[in-house]
Design an enzyme around this catalytic site. Sequence first.
Site, PDB file in Angstrom:
ATOM      1  N   ASP A 176      37.934 -36.361 108.585  1.00  0.00           N
ATOM      2  CA  ASP A 176      39.167 -37.083 108.284  1.00  0.00           C
ATOM      3  C   ASP A 176      39.832 -37.593 109.567  1.00  0.00           C
ATOM      4  O   ASP A 176      40.777 -37.005 110.082  1.00  0.00           O
ATOM      5  CB  ASP A 176      40.106 -36.149 107.516  1.00  0.00           C
ATOM      6  N   HIS A 227      42.971 -40.593 106.197  1.00  0.00           N
ATOM      7  CA  HIS A 227      43.890 -40.882 105.089  1.00  0.00           C
ATOM      8  C   HIS A 227      45.232 -41.415 105.591  1.00  0.00           C
ATOM      9  O   HIS A 227      45.967 -42.036 104.832  1.00  0.00           O
ATOM     10  CB  HIS A 227      44.066 -39.672 104.161  1.00  0.00           C
ATOM     11  N   SER A 234      49.784 -34.404 108.678  1.00  0.00           N
ATOM     12  CA  SER A 234      48.462 -35.028 108.703  1.00  0.00           C
ATOM     13  C   SER A 234      48.290 -35.834 109.985  1.00  0.00           C
ATOM     14  O   SER A 234      49.128 -36.662 110.326  1.00  0.00           O
ATOM     15  CB  SER A 234      48.281 -35.947 107.497  1.00  0.00           C
TER      16      SER A 234
END
Length: 701
Positions: free
Chosen positions: A219, A83, A637
Amino acid sequence: MKKIVFFIASLLSVATVSADEGMWTMYDLDSAAYKQMVSEGFQLPYENLYYADNAIKNSVVNFSGYCSGVVVSPDGLVFTNHHCGFSAINKHSTVEHDYMLNGFFAKSYEEELPNENMFVSFMKEQKDITEQVEALIQGKSNMEIETIIDSLTNAMSDSVKKTDPTLHVEIDAFYEGNKYYVTTYQDFRDLRLVFTVPKSMGKYGGETDNWMWPRQTCDFSVFRIYADPKTNGPAEYSKDNVPYHPASWAPVSLQGYKEGDFSMTVGYPGSTSRYLSSYGIQQMRDGENTTRVQVRDIKLAILKKYMARNEKTRIQYEDAFANSSNYWKNSIGMNKCIDSVGLIRQKAEYEARISQWLKDNNIQDSRYNVDFDALAELYAKSGESFRASNYWAESFWHNSEFFNRAIKSVRLPLSDDEKKKDVYEFEDNSDKWNLELDKEMTAAMLRNYAEQVPEKYHPDFYKTIKDKFKGNYEKYVKWLYKKSSLMKTGKLDLKDNKYQSDPGVIVGTDLIASYAMIGLELYPLMEQISAEEKKLCAAKIRMEEDLPHYSDANFTMRLSYGQVCDVLIGGKPAGYYTTAESIVEKMQRADENAEYYAEPVMHELLSANDYGKYQDKTSGKMQLCFISNNDITGGNSGSPVFNGKGELIGLAFDGNWDSLASDIMFDKVLARCINVDIRYVLYLMDKWGHADRLLKEIGAR
């Protein structure tokens, strides 16, 4: 009920900083925090965190100003989240070559894809310059302080550039402005996409599973840093650039983890507000989060409707949808957490303790004497304009191409050539947006803003909507797109009277004027609030001077440590890792939920009888994701997850539902950091991507 009891038990001492809580700066890591790390299993010397030539901080990067990443090879490979690479993957995707849908692997350096406006930034040095800054800003307003900090930043950047022209500095406020640190960075702006799995795996579970545990999302995405072939230093994109060769990189481990093992993340957490007052938390809940959810309910519904109609529109808006939906759900979850545990009440009770401590100790120092009555009054006065400011931003800023152009028409950044000719030409980006969607979005945002915000905050063009179009927003927007030259190709003559009377330019002018008017009402109050919040933070630290304290996150490098550990959901253990069997079971429910779909090859790969070296030696399972009680927020992240030896075992990519209030109050019992297991990453690189050259380069053991 059990869940609430556990949560409340963890918050009984609101003031006490748990040794495992925190987003710690590394150059001055508190010795008590380091000792706790060692007691929990960290095996490296103190200097290996920040000071040594091969320090862990040297392998961690700021990824394009919004995420974190880690260098994992001698040739500059960078791991981050899928992402985090989403925007780049999306920009390279077309209907004919949809890398988002089908994934991508560059089989040679020549096939690696360059990315405009992306970069990685290495932190080279950080130090405390509070005394120097305080001498310059004493008694100044926030606006004056900002100007002074900008000037000092430029001067310090000029100074370091004399030693190395590729360096620059940033000065950031810590502890609500009670301290200032200067950080030296080196940016590499030639960053190329190397590998990505299909979106079905990189975003597996979609919004259904976002902020939830258990998770099976793989991810990750892989980029490479390119450098000047002569200096091995930063360089703008050139076909002649070569892979960057770092002095050190993070070793990748296939050895896995077990419950209770030491876990450390290092990255760039964006923003937390743990020193924020109870009044500030209430304003965040009611004026920011509630506003965001209300507007994005409308925005996301429109995007979803048009994206479902054809593949071109889906690709055009996929990045915008993902960005918008992420913090839409975050805001919903945060507000629920705030209310479910009575967080505002608890913070107010703690503030009463600070107030009593100030009185009992007869503290007369103006740095600590927070005026709680004034703080309450200031927040009450600012509530309406704060809410209006957030509605303005959510409704008009980057919400439709028309609003983008209208605002830009008033704030034109002209080139020297354009200044000479007094003309401006919008870039032809018609392939990036859908006209009918744009019209519907513009009309919906105009209507909703009018319904939600008091009339005194309405831009002047709303009078035209009311008088000329009888409040019909669709008719007004249809007329606007037809009459305005902003949505047409061709140059705008800035000296032409038609430009100033263009209805789109009028919209932009009125929008900027209305935002400025809100600001004139809001900013003086926020400046006074900021001064009292600064005192509150200082008073807390002074009252607890025997305890270690960390500053709120501000997108500077931070370390967080804890353990791989289970979590209770509904009063029952939910497990600290997920397995291949769990994702296959979800894949089989794709007819019920499209976000659980994955390609047949993924079914096959994750139903294997033997996963070889990627299979966990203790559980005998292919482990996909795991959780730890590391501190995490937006910006983390892509943060590397290290074991006690400083080896990479995963990438942080999310928090669980119970972590959503952690931006305000960290809870060790229920808040978790969700990480993708590095063995899952390498397994798909190997068995799906057949990325032998990359695996050899990484050399995982």
